[in-house]
Design an enzyme around this catalytic site. Structure first.
Site, short mmCIF file in Angstrom:
data_model
loop_
_atom_site.label_atom_id
_atom_site.label_comp_id
_atom_site.label_asym_id
_atom_site.label_seq_id
_atom_site.Cartn_x
_atom_site.Cartn_y
_atom_site.Cartn_z
N HIS A 1 11.86 10.73 -8.83
CA HIS A 1 11.49 10.60 -7.41
C HIS A 1 12.74 10.69 -6.53
O HIS A 1 12.74 11.43 -5.53
CB HIS A 1 10.77 9.28 -7.17
N GLU B 1 3.31 2.99 -6.85
CA GLU B 1 4.30 2.02 -7.31
C GLU B 1 3.62 0.91 -8.12
O GLU B 1 2.42 0.70 -8.02
CB GLU B 1 5.02 1.38 -6.11
N LYS C 1 7.73 2.81 7.12
CA LYS C 1 7.22 2.12 5.94
C LYS C 1 6.46 0.84 6.28
O LYS C 1 5.61 0.41 5.50
CB LYS C 1 8.40 1.72 5.03
MN MN Z 1 8.40 2.86 -1.66
#
Ligand code: MN
Length: 414
Positions: free
Chosen positions: A127, A195, A247
């Site tokens: 990632h 995640e 985020k």
């Molecule tokens: Mn993240």
């Protein structure tokens, strides 16, 4: 060992799981609970029936105080539940039993912990490499610190929601490489991140740390975690201090915390860390440092049709969970019971195993086709993103869906 409560073959909630959750009970109150198959069991009601007598913190609405009691208490409760619900137990025909149980679809889940602090790591090498290639320089995709430090940032606990909570598309600033000035409006690059999160027991508060070899004693359990991200906002704002408004508008957590003790048969080796070797405080035996947990992502369009767009695995993490905890506390940072640490997006080496739309559709250059024929470069209003995960070795132990639907942005006005 089996239970007298039936468990469908494909259920995430086998008798070996006994996850920790919280639900809104028939009486309107929040009850801490566990689950076998599709049957939810109120721990509060079990206590009223005379069981779990040593664990008064299970009458709370969140697990924080119980987490603080430590692994001995966690194991004692698991053992008592296994004894009570195993095949042949007298409890099966006891008159008080029915008041302690409810079908899962009748008692909606709520967040089972009060999350004081939430940290997000960046622990998947593939990632980090993919993002570096797209956002910076394909030749030097991995920044020089990445193989030495489990890189992370402090997230925002206030916007962690339980699965099923809708996500409003965020407004914000963005500026493409060719735009002369930033513009404001709804994010045009809304993304998910696949995640795994840890719910933690607290550590020392005297300036000392949690050693890497003791770090797993602080893991109460694991959850699936979608760290929603607005890539256009992120790309403009993240220099030099890292993620912020891209985020912290929403994160989605699966409702059932899979106990650390339930995952012992799913251990597997982690990626080798020889070139370079980590510094001694991060050094760890890699033979069973990871978990073999199959992960997948699906998008359900508004008509309900679902398309699986990625399959990944928790074993692809470069930095293990123990290393993340050890690194986080090495400077004296205080970890408190109920804190959440998430792994960062977990991407495998193949394009079909990438853990975000940014990578799957390569920043919009390779759109994905869904089963209804429509295409996606990022997540659209009305889409539901669903993460799923279960163990690949030992008895099937899973998380249940981590799911959220996207609502349109709120129109901005002064
Ligand atoms: Mn993240």
């Amino acid at each position: 060992m089996s239970s007298f409560i039936p468990v469908p073959d494909d259920s995430d909630f086998s008798f070996s799981n006994l996850p920790w959750g919280a639900v809104r009970w028939h009486d309107g109150a929040v009850h801490l609970a566990t689950r076998i198959g599709d049957t939810v069991i109120s721990l509060n009601m079990l206590r009223r029936a005379g069981f779990l007598a040593d664990h008064s913190s299970l009458d709370d609405r969140v697990f924080n105080a119980f987490i603080e009691c430590g692994p001995g208490a966690w194991l004692a409760v698991r053992t008592e539940l296994q004894t009570l619900y195993r095949t042949g137990s007298d409890w099966e025909h006891h008159g008080a039993r029915s008041a302690c149980e409810a079908p899962a679809d009748r008692v909606p889940p709520v967040l089972p912990v009060r999350i004081g602090d939430y940290t997000d790591f960046y622990a998947s090498r593939q990632h980090a490499t993919n993002v570096g290639m797209m956002f910076r320089d394909p030749e030097n995709a991995l920044l020089p610190n990445w193989l030495h430090i489990p890189v992370g940032y402090h997230g925002r606990a206030s916007t962690v929601n339980v699965s099923g909570t809708e996500v409003v598309r965020p407004n914000g600033q963005r500026k493409g490489p060719n735009d002369p000035l930033p513009v404001f409006g709804p994010s045009t690059k809304l993304d998910f991140e696949l995640e795994v999160g840890m719910i933690l027991r607290g550590g020392p508060s005297d300036g000392s740390w949690i050693p890497v070899d003791q770090a797993e004693e602080h893991i109460f359990g694991l959850v699936l975690f979608n760290d929603w991200s607005a890539r256009d906002i992120q790309q403009w704002e993240y220099v030099p201090l890292g993620p912020f408004l891209a985020k912290n508008f929403a994160s989605t957590m699966s409702p059932w915390i899979v106990p650390y003790a339930a995952l012992s048969e799913s251990r597997c080796a982690g990626a080798e860390q020889a070139e370079p070797k980590p510094l001694p405080y991060l050094e760890q035996d890699r033979s069973a440092s990871h978990w073999d947990i199959a992960l997948e992502v699906s998008i359900a369009a508004e008509d309900g049709s679902e398309t699986r767009i990625s399959r990944s695995n928790a074993k692809y993490l470069y930095w293990s969970f123990a290393q993340q905890i050890a690194h986080h506390s090495i400077n004296g940072c205080v970890i408190r019971s109920g804190d959440l640490m998430a792994s960062g997006t977990i991407s495998g080496n193949e394009p079909g195993s990438f853990g975000s739309m940014l990578e799957l559709a390569w920043n919009g250059t390779r759109p994905i086709t869904l089963s209804d024929g429509s295409q996606r470069s990022f997540i659209e209003d009305g889409d539901t993103v669903i993460l799923r995960g279960h163990t690949e070795r030992g008895p099937r132990i899973g998380f249940g869906p981590c799911s959220a639907r996207v609502l349109p942005a709120k129109p901005w006005q002064k």
